[in-house]
Design a protein around this motif. Sequence first.
Motif, short mmCIF file in Angstrom:
data_model
loop_
_atom_site.label_atom_id
_atom_site.label_comp_id
_atom_site.label_asym_id
_atom_site.label_seq_id
_atom_site.Cartn_x
_atom_site.Cartn_y
_atom_site.Cartn_z
N GLY A 396 30.79 43.65 88.13
CA GLY A 396 30.86 44.31 89.02
C GLY A 396 32.05 44.78 89.52
O GLY A 396 32.84 44.23 88.92
N ALA A 397 33.47 45.58 89.77
CA ALA A 397 33.98 46.27 89.79
C ALA A 397 35.28 45.32 90.44
O ALA A 397 34.82 44.52 91.57
N HIS A 398 36.37 45.50 90.42
CA HIS A 398 37.12 45.05 90.80
C HIS A 398 38.02 45.55 92.13
O HIS A 398 38.05 46.45 91.20
N PRO A 399 39.30 44.81 92.53
CA PRO A 399 39.83 45.76 93.46
C PRO A 399 40.99 46.68 92.43
O PRO A 399 41.04 47.29 93.22
N ASP A 400 41.23 45.74 91.82
CA ASP A 400 41.99 46.73 91.15
C ASP A 400 41.70 47.08 89.81
O ASP A 400 42.52 47.36 88.53
N GLN A 401 40.69 46.92 89.52
CA GLN A 401 39.79 47.68 87.78
C GLN A 401 38.31 47.84 87.72
O GLN A 401 37.71 47.15 88.02
N ASP A 402 37.85 48.99 87.17
CA ASP A 402 36.54 48.26 86.34
C ASP A 402 36.44 47.19 85.93
O ASP A 402 36.64 46.87 85.54
N GLY A 403 34.97 47.48 86.32
CA GLY A 403 34.15 46.10 85.75
C GLY A 403 33.83 46.94 83.85
O GLY A 403 33.49 47.82 83.91
N ALA A 404 33.28 45.44 83.75
CA ALA A 404 33.16 45.62 82.20
C ALA A 404 31.69 45.65 81.49
O ALA A 404 31.26 45.94 82.55
N GLY A 440 26.52 51.98 85.61
CA GLY A 440 27.50 50.90 86.70
C GLY A 440 27.87 52.47 88.03
O GLY A 440 27.26 52.85 88.15
N GLY A 441 27.61 51.65 89.43
CA GLY A 441 27.82 51.97 90.41
C GLY A 441 29.33 52.77 89.79
O GLY A 441 30.35 52.29 89.69
N GLN A 442 29.62 53.45 90.51
CA GLN A 442 30.96 55.09 90.99
C GLN A 442 32.10 54.94 92.12
O GLN A 442 30.92 53.54 93.32
N GLY A 443 32.85 54.30 91.81
CA GLY A 443 34.09 54.27 92.90
C GLY A 443 34.91 54.62 92.36
O GLY A 443 34.82 54.85 91.61
N ARG A 444 36.35 53.91 93.18
CA ARG A 444 37.31 54.29 93.01
C ARG A 444 37.74 53.43 91.27
O ARG A 444 38.75 53.62 90.58
N TYR A 445 36.63 52.26 91.38
CA TYR A 445 36.85 52.06 89.96
C TYR A 445 35.62 51.46 89.93
O TYR A 445 34.64 51.71 90.92
N ARG A 446 34.61 52.04 88.80
CA ARG A 446 33.69 52.20 88.40
C ARG A 446 33.06 50.48 88.11
O ARG A 446 33.67 49.91 87.59
N THR A 472 14.39 45.33 92.25
CA THR A 472 13.57 46.46 93.00
C THR A 472 14.95 46.58 94.19
O THR A 472 14.87 47.03 94.48
N THR A 473 15.98 46.17 93.41
CA THR A 473 17.04 46.24 94.25
C THR A 473 18.62 46.24 93.57
O THR A 473 18.30 46.52 92.50
N GLN A 474 19.77 46.41 93.88
CA GLN A 474 20.81 46.76 93.17
C GLN A 474 21.74 45.98 93.66
O GLN A 474 22.19 46.30 94.40
N PRO A 475 23.10 45.81 92.69
CA PRO A 475 23.94 44.98 92.97
C PRO A 475 24.74 45.87 93.82
O PRO A 475 24.90 47.44 93.20
N TRP A 476 25.17 44.97 94.69
CA TRP A 476 25.95 46.23 95.68
C TRP A 476 27.48 46.72 95.28
O TRP A 476 28.46 45.75 94.85
N GLY A 477 27.65 47.40 96.25
CA GLY A 477 29.47 48.03 95.54
C GLY A 477 29.92 47.66 96.67
O GLY A 477 29.35 46.38 98.21
N TYR A 524 33.31 49.69 93.07
CA TYR A 524 34.73 49.25 94.12
C TYR A 524 35.78 50.76 94.75
O TYR A 524 36.32 51.11 94.11
N GLY A 525 35.17 50.67 95.78
CA GLY A 525 36.21 52.13 96.96
C GLY A 525 35.29 53.20 96.52
O GLY A 525 35.00 53.39 96.07
#
Length: 540
Positions: A396-404, A440-446, A472-477, A524-525
């Motif tokens: 998952g993306a962090h408040p200040d960086q992309d997820g690995a 990976g989910g899109q966002g300010r940090y993906r 059947t579900t998705q990891p939430w942003g 994230y974001g």
Amino acid sequence: MTTKDLNAVELEIVRNRLTSVSEEVGTALIRTAYSPNIKDRRDCSAGIYAPDGQLISQAEHIPLHLGLMPTLIAAAIKQFGSEKLEPGDVLMTNNPYLGGAHLPDVCIISPVFAGDEQIALVATMAHHVDVGGMTPGSMATHSTEIFQEGIRLPPVRLFQRGELQRELLDVVVTNLRTADKTRGDLMAQVAANRLGERRLLELVEEWGTDGFERSCRALVEYGERRTRAAISALPDGTGEFTDILEHDGIGPAELRISATVTVSGDEVTIDLRDTSDQARGAVNCSFAVAQAAAAYVVKMLADPTLPSNAGLTAPITLLTRPGSLVHAEFPAPVAHGNTQTSQRLVDALLGAFEEFTEELVPAASSGSMSILTVGGVDPATGRYYSYVETYGGGQGAHPDQDGANAVHTHMTNTRNTPCEVIEREYPLRVEAYRIARGTGGQGRYRGGDGIERHITVSRGTASVVVGTSRATTQPWGLHGGEAGTSAQVNVCRGGEDLAQPAMTAFDLSAGEGVSIRTAGGGGYGSCQNTDESETRKAAR
């Protein structure tokens, strides 16, 4: 070393020397193990404990193992009777209802004596590639009671006063498909423990018995002071969050994992009592697994550099309900409580902390250890084999960086099995192994991308068990970040890819295969610089 209070320099010396012993024990196990699951994937852990099971120091191995081993070891010592232990004894157990994980995770416990006085315990836990049960690899998703998952061991002496109890070992390995691998891996655990014993006695020779005991106590007290200070730096508050595990191992389900987290001063209370009842399938987990998840999340958010000893858990109060998904009772099956439920429990705890903290909690990661087991009889040798591996996913993306991308997250910390090792050890062929780009989910940090792997049976027939989640579900942003892409499992037959449930079992013949794509992490974001609302795409 004297028995006076330790100063800051002495504490760091003690901390690092005991940690180095734990790390050396783990390294010795990895170097001498027989199965790729331990020597290549490093699905094992090691630590040093007080005679009553209190955690003193541990290696940086697998958070799930490390978090539950103190509970298991303390319960095992109490049940066996510490007064019965003698120099040269070695205990083994894998009982989840004592605080273990699942049956393949066998814990080997060695008491350390300085003269006639017991001063410590050295323990290792390793995931064995088969412990019996209804499927090769002992990881059936569709088991309905513990007896279908393999042999269950109470705390028993594997060695007594230095002598191997051969009759007991024969009883154990007779019930397993891969007796040679298990025998070798058990002996590797014993040998690693013996190395730990020697290293601790070297410290006792240098520090004295009183100095060793005082140093261990001081290290735990230091760990508690550090943890309380780190918790005090978090904002006080209460948060609630519910996430859903969408499959019980037998069929689709909506299993609720509900967490209420309260931070007050230097203490944390985690209440999981509103979680669903234990399931009919193999996704239940022991109370100790829930303890491990709670300790992991607190350390992750408060201060990842906190010492890993009994002081870490002292300020944490965990409330569970016996008979629930996160506090399973006999005879509930538990094989996938590790691989699925512990990961979703982490998601629920992070969601609860997000309710009253700011820019601290990351978006949801892939949400599963995504385990694949393939086993059968190799026609080239006439012997059983068992391939076991957990696959990474998107972080998952962090408040200040992309997820690995393509990493193990949260409660797991294993490596991958190299493709060359898979093809050398088993009648299997790796057709593809790559990052699942764009998951990976899109966002300010993906969010990070997941993994794709496609394996074909090269000869004979094989039984396959797949256990993943977020299919059947998705990891939430978080904060406007998009959710990660769901996981996907396919059977590959006759040129067709046939979609399968998230948790399933099937047989394959030569030329047929299985492919798995793990979920990506949440973003994230918002991608826009406008209003970033408090949106969380939780599983439903």
